[in-house]
Design a protein around this motif. Structure first.
Motif, PDB file in Angstrom:
ATOM      1  N   GLY A  18      25.168  28.026  65.625  1.00 33.61           N
ATOM      2  CA  GLY A  18      24.246  26.937  65.921  1.00 33.61           C
ATOM      3  C   GLY A  18      24.635  25.666  65.180  1.00 33.61           C
ATOM      4  N   LYS A  19      24.445  24.506  65.797  1.00 36.82           N
ATOM      5  CA  LYS A  19      24.834  23.238  65.182  1.00 36.82           C
ATOM      6  C   LYS A  19      23.693  22.636  64.364  1.00 36.82           C
ATOM      7  N   GLN A  20      22.467  22.629  64.916  1.00 38.08           N
ATOM      8  CA  GLN A  20      21.342  22.039  64.214  1.00 38.08           C
ATOM      9  C   GLN A  20      20.579  23.065  63.391  1.00 38.08           C
ATOM     10  N   ASN A  21      20.717  24.321  63.738  1.00 39.97           N
ATOM     11  CA  ASN A  21      20.038  25.413  63.060  1.00 39.97           C
ATOM     12  C   ASN A  21      21.111  26.422  62.684  1.00 39.97           C
TER      13      ASN A  21
END
Length: 62
Positions: A18-21
């Motif tokens: 995951g990029k944001q999470n």
């Protein structure tokens, strides 16, 4: 007694970080589902359900 048997086969799945999470993200592209429910009336066979699902478009952002 009710008996319900389900089989799910994941034919194509992609896992990415995951990029944001920080949790991993799974993209499901293809799955086969098979299920059977025993008949509830005398002399009836099981009710069978089968399905094959395939996503033909890429997820947003890929």
């Amino acid at each position: 007694m009710m008996l319900f048997v389900t089989t799910i086969t994941f034919v194509s799945v992609t896992k990415v970080a995951g990029k944001q999470n920080p949790r991993d993200v799974y993209y499901l592209f293809e799955v086969t589902v098979q299920a059977a429910l025993n008949g509830q009336s005398a002399g009836t066979g099981p009710v069978k359900v089968t399905g094959h699902f395939k996503i033909t478009t890429l997820p947003i952002g890929s």
